[in-house]
Design a protein around this motif. Structure first.
Motif, PDB file in Angstrom:
ATOM      1  N   ILE A 111      -4.780  -8.535  -6.402  1.00 47.60           N
ATOM      2  CA  ILE A 111      -5.789  -8.439  -5.347  1.00 47.60           C
ATOM      3  C   ILE A 111      -5.085  -8.321  -3.998  1.00 47.60           C
ATOM      4  N   SER A 112      -5.268  -7.174  -3.346  1.00 47.33           N
ATOM      5  CA  SER A 112      -4.609  -6.891  -2.071  1.00 47.33           C
ATOM      6  C   SER A 112      -5.656  -6.883  -0.953  1.00 47.33           C
ATOM      7  N   VAL A 113      -5.640  -5.868  -0.098  1.00 43.69           N
ATOM      8  CA  VAL A 113      -6.579  -5.798   1.022  1.00 43.69           C
ATOM      9  C   VAL A 113      -6.889  -4.337   1.341  1.00 43.69           C
ATOM     10  N   LEU A 114      -8.128  -4.069   1.736  1.00 42.90           N
ATOM     11  CA  LEU A 114      -8.546  -2.718   2.105  1.00 42.90           C
ATOM     12  C   LEU A 114      -7.730  -2.212   3.295  1.00 42.90           C
ATOM     13  N   ASN A 115      -7.336  -0.947   3.236  1.00 44.05           N
ATOM     14  CA  ASN A 115      -6.579  -0.287   4.312  1.00 44.05           C
ATOM     15  C   ASN A 115      -5.193  -0.889   4.528  1.00 44.05           C
ATOM     16  N   GLY A 116      -4.725  -1.672   3.553  1.00 42.66           N
ATOM     17  CA  GLY A 116      -3.409  -2.300   3.690  1.00 42.66           C
ATOM     18  C   GLY A 116      -2.292  -1.305   3.939  1.00 42.66           C
ATOM     19  N   GLU A 117      -2.405  -0.129   3.317  1.00 40.36           N
ATOM     20  CA  GLU A 117      -1.362   0.889   3.472  1.00 40.36           C
ATOM     21  C   GLU A 117      -1.303   1.419   4.905  1.00 40.36           C
ATOM     22  N   LYS A 123       2.097  -8.446   9.629  1.00 39.87           N
ATOM     23  CA  LYS A 123       2.921  -9.287   8.755  1.00 39.87           C
ATOM     24  C   LYS A 123       2.272  -9.524   7.392  1.00 39.87           C
ATOM     25  N   ILE A 124       0.962  -9.807   7.384  1.00 37.73           N
ATOM     26  CA  ILE A 124       0.270 -10.066   6.115  1.00 37.73           C
ATOM     27  C   ILE A 124       0.307  -8.825   5.231  1.00 37.73           C
ATOM     28  N   CYS A 125      -0.028  -7.680   5.806  1.00 31.27           N
ATOM     29  CA  CYS A 125      -0.121  -6.445   5.025  1.00 31.27           C
ATOM     30  C   CYS A 125       1.250  -5.909   4.624  1.00 31.27           C
ATOM     31  N   GLU A 126       2.252  -6.141   5.466  1.00 26.89           N
ATOM     32  CA  GLU A 126       3.617  -5.711   5.119  1.00 26.89           C
ATOM     33  C   GLU A 126       4.031  -6.304   3.774  1.00 26.89           C
ATOM     34  N   ALA A 127       3.786  -7.598   3.586  1.00 29.48           N
ATOM     35  CA  ALA A 127       4.171  -8.267   2.343  1.00 29.48           C
ATOM     36  C   ALA A 127       3.319  -7.788   1.165  1.00 29.48           C
ATOM     37  N   LYS A 128       2.022  -7.637   1.387  1.00 27.01           N
ATOM     38  CA  LYS A 128       1.133  -7.196   0.306  1.00 27.01           C
ATOM     39  C   LYS A 128       1.455  -5.772  -0.140  1.00 27.01           C
ATOM     40  N   GLU A 129       1.743  -4.895   0.811  1.00 25.70           N
ATOM     41  CA  GLU A 129       2.039  -3.506   0.464  1.00 25.70           C
ATOM     42  C   GLU A 129       3.405  -3.364  -0.195  1.00 25.70           C
ATOM     43  N   LYS A 130       4.357  -4.169   0.228  1.00 27.78           N
ATOM     44  CA  LYS A 130       5.668  -4.172  -0.431  1.00 27.78           C
ATOM     45  C   LYS A 130       5.507  -4.588  -1.894  1.00 27.78           C
ATOM     46  N   LEU A 131       4.644  -5.561  -2.126  1.00 27.46           N
ATOM     47  CA  LEU A 131       4.377  -6.004  -3.497  1.00 27.46           C
ATOM     48  C   LEU A 131       3.689  -4.890  -4.289  1.00 27.46           C
ATOM     49  N   GLY A 132       2.719  -4.208  -3.644  1.00 25.77           N
ATOM     50  CA  GLY A 132       2.052  -3.088  -4.309  1.00 25.77           C
ATOM     51  C   GLY A 132       3.036  -2.015  -4.734  1.00 25.77           C
ATOM     52  N   ASP A 133       3.993  -1.707  -3.856  1.00 23.05           N
ATOM     53  CA  ASP A 133       5.034  -0.725  -4.187  1.00 23.05           C
ATOM     54  C   ASP A 133       5.866  -1.204  -5.380  1.00 23.05           C
ATOM     55  N   TYR A 134       6.195  -2.492  -5.371  1.00 24.43           N
ATOM     56  CA  TYR A 134       7.004  -3.070  -6.452  1.00 24.43           C
ATOM     57  C   TYR A 134       6.260  -3.005  -7.782  1.00 24.43           C
ATOM     58  N   LEU A 135       4.970  -3.302  -7.742  1.00 27.63           N
ATOM     59  CA  LEU A 135       4.157  -3.256  -8.951  1.00 27.63           C
ATOM     60  C   LEU A 135       4.064  -1.830  -9.497  1.00 27.63           C
ATOM     61  N   LYS A 136       3.856  -0.866  -8.604  1.00 27.09           N
ATOM     62  CA  LYS A 136       3.735   0.535  -9.038  1.00 27.09           C
ATOM     63  C   LYS A 136       5.019   1.053  -9.680  1.00 27.09           C
ATOM     64  N   SER A 137       6.153   0.518  -9.237  1.00 24.90           N
ATOM     65  CA  SER A 137       7.443   0.980  -9.784  1.00 24.90           C
ATOM     66  C   SER A 137       7.926   0.117 -10.945  1.00 24.90           C
TER      67      SER A 137
END
Length: 287
Positions: A111-117, A123-137
């Motif tokens: 569970i992330s956040v809308l428009n996070g990319e 700061k909050i979205c930087e960490a969430k989006e980095k995690l999203g990238d990690y999950l996708k890879s």
């Protein structure tokens, strides 16, 4: 058909509690990770409570064995206990992804956040989006769910309304449709059996900031008094808070001030109304 075995992290948070109830009621063989078992009020035959410190990789070893699906609602709004967004939203979830891979987990739902990319500079979205990238890879099957805000996030409107006035930046016409935790939990649990990789989701009612302010004031039976501040004040305050405070303080303020200057509409879902939520909160406060 054999019941799927689900592991949920972040089970004691606002959303996590609703996800736990939904998983159990739907008959899933459910395990939840918590720091302290005594904080869990729910008991059920198909619920297993596991104590672990998700920020400590050592405590997670083997935690995903015999698990089919991992769901993570792990994240912090405010940095505390010496932990940063990178420590929790990114690293703790990355630890869980690594353990899920080792154990042959079929799917990871985050569970992330809308428009996070679009908000990676926060700061909050930087960490969430980095995690999203990690999950996708990661090679795991995945689903990233992006809500645009919970009803509980609308508390600032109620705090202002209690004082008789709500202050907004700009003309108050920007729109959003926050979602109740129970409605969002249905989307999260539904993602177990869906193939969609990313889901943007909001509540059933698309409201302008003015309309949300009006609902908050009416919940307190106050006259509708909305003060519109020039948007340059928001931008100035955003720059100032970044310059004079540390990230522990400005993280949540930075996020709130930024999204208040954006349209945050998402696909509509659910049945719970913000008006009812506001009324319930005020009744609790006045009881």
């Amino acid at each position: 058909m054999e019941k799927q075995r689900i592991l949920l992290a972040g089970a004691t948070g606002y959303l996590g509690q609703y996800i736990t109830k939904k998983l159990v009621s739907d008959g899933y063989d459910t395990s939840i990770i918590v720091r302290d078992k005594t904080k869990v009020q729910l008991e059920h035959d198909n619920l297993k409570i596991v104590e672990a410190q998700i920020t400590n990789y050592e405590t997670l070893k083997g935690i995903c064995s015999d698990i089919d699906i991992v769901i993570s609602a792990v994240g912090i709004t405010r940095q505390k206990d010496g932990l940063t967004y990178m420590d929790v939203d990114y690293q703790a979830n990355a630890n869980l992804i690594d353990e899920a891979k080792k154990s042959g987990v079929k799917k990871f739902i985050y569970i992330s956040v809308l428009n996070g990319e679009k908000l990676r500079n926060l700061k909050i979205c930087e960490a969430k989006e980095k995690l999203g990238d990690y999950l996708k890879s990661s090679g795991l099957d995945f689903c990233i769910i992006r809500p645009n805000g919970f009803f509980s996030d609308m508390g600032d409107f109620l705090k202002m309304a209690k004082g008789g006035k709500v202050y907004l930046f700009g003309n108050g016409k920007l729109k959003l449709n926050p979602i109740h935790g129970e409605d969002l939990a249905k989307i999260v649990v539904g993602a177990i059996s869906q193939t969609t990789k990313e889901i943007n989701v909001g509540g059933p009612d698309i409201l302008s900031q003015n309309e949300i302010a009006e609902l908050a004031l009416k919940a307190y039976s106050k006259p509708v008094k909305i003060v519109h501040l020039s948007d340059w004040i928001r931008k100035f305050a955003l720059c100032t808070v970044r310059a004079v405070t540390n990230s522990k303080t400005y993280g949540p303020i930075e996020f709130f001030m930024t999204v208040m200057g954006m349209d945050m509409q998402a696909p509509q879902y659910g049945k719970h109304k913000l008006k009812d939520f506001f009324n319930e909160q005020v009744n609790k406060n006045l009881a």
